[in-house]
Design an enzyme around this catalytic site. Structure first.
Site, PDB file in Angstrom:
ATOM      1  N   ARG A  21       0.826  -1.211   0.000  1.00 57.76           N
ATOM      2  CA  ARG A  21       0.000   0.000   0.000  1.00 57.76           C
ATOM      3  C   ARG A  21       0.862   1.264   0.000  1.00 57.76           C
ATOM      4  O   ARG A  21       0.345   2.362   0.195  1.00 57.76           O
ATOM      5  CB  ARG A  21      -0.911   0.002   1.224  1.00 57.76           C
ATOM      6  CG  ARG A  21      -1.777  -1.242   1.354  1.00 57.76           C
ATOM      7  CD  ARG A  21      -2.786  -1.368   0.237  1.00 57.76           C
ATOM      8  NE  ARG A  21      -3.505  -2.634   0.304  1.00 57.76           N
ATOM      9  CZ  ARG A  21      -4.519  -2.979  -0.479  1.00 57.76           C
ATOM     10  NH1 ARG A  21      -4.919  -2.133  -1.407  1.00 57.76           N
ATOM     11  NH2 ARG A  21      -5.120  -4.143  -0.358  1.00 57.76           N
ATOM     12  N   LYS A  71      15.838  -6.280   2.296  1.00 57.37           N
ATOM     13  CA  LYS A  71      16.372  -5.247   3.187  1.00 57.37           C
ATOM     14  C   LYS A  71      17.848  -5.447   3.512  1.00 57.37           C
ATOM     15  O   LYS A  71      18.600  -4.477   3.610  1.00 57.37           O
ATOM     16  CB  LYS A  71      15.540  -5.172   4.475  1.00 57.37           C
ATOM     17  CG  LYS A  71      14.121  -4.674   4.230  1.00 57.37           C
ATOM     18  CD  LYS A  71      13.334  -4.571   5.517  1.00 57.37           C
ATOM     19  CE  LYS A  71      11.912  -4.110   5.226  1.00 57.37           C
ATOM     20  NZ  LYS A  71      11.135  -3.913   6.467  1.00 57.37           N
ATOM     21  N   GLY A 132      11.122 -13.759  14.980  1.00 56.69           N
ATOM     22  CA  GLY A 132      11.736 -13.534  13.679  1.00 56.69           C
ATOM     23  C   GLY A 132      13.111 -12.913  13.837  1.00 56.69           C
ATOM     24  O   GLY A 132      13.388 -12.222  14.831  1.00 56.69           O
ATOM     25  N   ALA A 133      13.981 -13.177  12.846  1.00 54.06           N
ATOM     26  CA  ALA A 133      15.343 -12.647  12.914  1.00 54.06           C
ATOM     27  C   ALA A 133      15.828 -12.181  11.547  1.00 54.06           C
ATOM     28  O   ALA A 133      17.026 -12.066  11.317  1.00 54.06           O
ATOM     29  CB  ALA A 133      16.286 -13.713  13.476  1.00 54.06           C
ATOM     30  N   GLY A 135      15.265  -9.331   8.107  1.00 53.48           N
ATOM     31  CA  GLY A 135      15.439  -7.892   7.953  1.00 53.48           C
ATOM     32  C   GLY A 135      14.463  -7.067   8.752  1.00 53.48           C
ATOM     33  O   GLY A 135      14.835  -6.029   9.319  1.00 53.48           O
ATOM     34  N   MET A 224       3.605  -7.366  12.376  1.00 54.18           N
ATOM     35  CA  MET A 224       4.093  -6.385  11.408  1.00 54.18           C
ATOM     36  C   MET A 224       3.367  -6.489  10.066  1.00 54.18           C
ATOM     37  O   MET A 224       3.374  -5.545   9.272  1.00 54.18           O
ATOM     38  CB  MET A 224       5.598  -6.544  11.200  1.00 54.18           C
ATOM     39  CG  MET A 224       6.426  -6.084  12.382  1.00 54.18           C
ATOM     40  SD  MET A 224       8.168  -6.043  11.938  1.00 54.18           S
ATOM     41  CE  MET A 224       8.889  -5.635  13.533  1.00 54.18           C
TER      42      MET A 224
END
Length: 284
Positions: A21, A71, A132-133, A135, A224
């Site tokens: 978006r 990233k 999570g690990a 980017g 996220m």
């Protein structure tokens, strides 16, 4: 930094990218601040991210927002001219050209902090579990610690990646070691004030494989990822006792505002854009 190009061409780059978006957000920011720009989506091949970035700027592009899974690759491309936030994160979500040199910054952490504060869950003195690990996670570890959290525990499906991120952080900032730990998903057990899903699992319509009993009183489950409906992680968290749940739409708008400020030298008002985007998603 103000782009000298008359076309003022910007874009978000990732793979997948269809769900993004970012064009909607930046167009509203531009209207709000009186900027003239064009903002597109670019789906880069997984094996040629550097080539697509080089072509974009060679054709007069002014700036790129970088999303999954690029990233860390963007960090490598801009490593000669990184902001302090990007250096600490080891990941870049904002690229721009200045005096012929590619520059990179990471605004994810700012976006997350601002959204947690907006939701009434500022990280100060909180026990936080970060799932999570990659980017996305790398971009928020330092800001969460800097925001004063009491404890930050990183867990990942591949525990080695969580430990690598842990080592990256304490190698740069040894005083933070006492508040930071890492492990696999099975090591997530505990009572947490905030649980943040920084994986892309919700894009695949499955929540991460987390143990039950993670949520303390008044706890927030924050994904996220965002969508029209509560994400699989949010649904999982609600069933497991989270007091509040939120998706990453506010973080998305917040990090976009920080990128916009880098490119245009003006910080837009996040609230009306966030409201408009939420309404847009509900009517889509």
């Amino acid at each position: 930094m103000t782009c000298a190009s008359l076309s003022k061409h910007y874009a978000v780059i990732g793979n997948p990218i269809e769900h993004s978006r970012s064009p909607f957000i930046h167009e509203l920011f531009a209207q709000q601040t009186g900027q003239a720009l064009r903002y597109d989506k670019i789906k880069a091949p997984l094996d040629d991210f550097p080539g697509v970035v080089a072509a974009f700027f060679a054709e007069g592009g002014c700036g790129l927002n970088v999303t999954v899974p690029f990233k860390e690759a963007a960090f490598v491309l801009a490593q000669a001219h990184l902001s302090a936030r990007a250096t600490l994160a080891g990941a870049v979500n904002t690229l721009w050209m200045e005096q012929g040199q590619l520059h990179g910054c990471n605004t994810d952490g700012l976006g997350l902090l601002h959204d947690l504060e907006r939701l009434g869950h500022a990280p100060a003195n909180k026990k936080i579990l970060l799932v999570g690990a990659g980017g996305a996670a790398r971009g928020v570890v330092f800001p969460l610690l800097d925001g004063g959290c009491a404890q930050l525990h990183i867990v990942n499906r591949t525990a080695q990646r969580a430990h690598q991120l842990h080592q990256h952080v304490i190698s740069h900032m040894p005083p933070l070691a006492s508040r930071l730990s890492a492990g696999g998903l099975a090591d997530a057990a505990g009572s947490w004030d905030i649980v943040i899903n920084a994986t892309s699992s919700s894009l695949g319509q499955t929540p991460p494989d987390l143990p039950a009993g993670l949520y303390g009183p008044q706890a927030l489950a924050y994904d996220m990822v965002y969508g029209q409906q509560p994400t699989p992680f949010m649904q999982q968290a609600e069933k497991q006792g989270a007091h509040d749940t939120a998706d990453g739409l506010g973080m998305l708008v917040g990090q976009a505002a920080a990128s916009f400020a880098i490119w245009h030298g003006v910080t837009p008002n996040v609230e009306p854009v966030l409201h408009a985007l939420r309404q847009h998603l509900r009517s889509a």
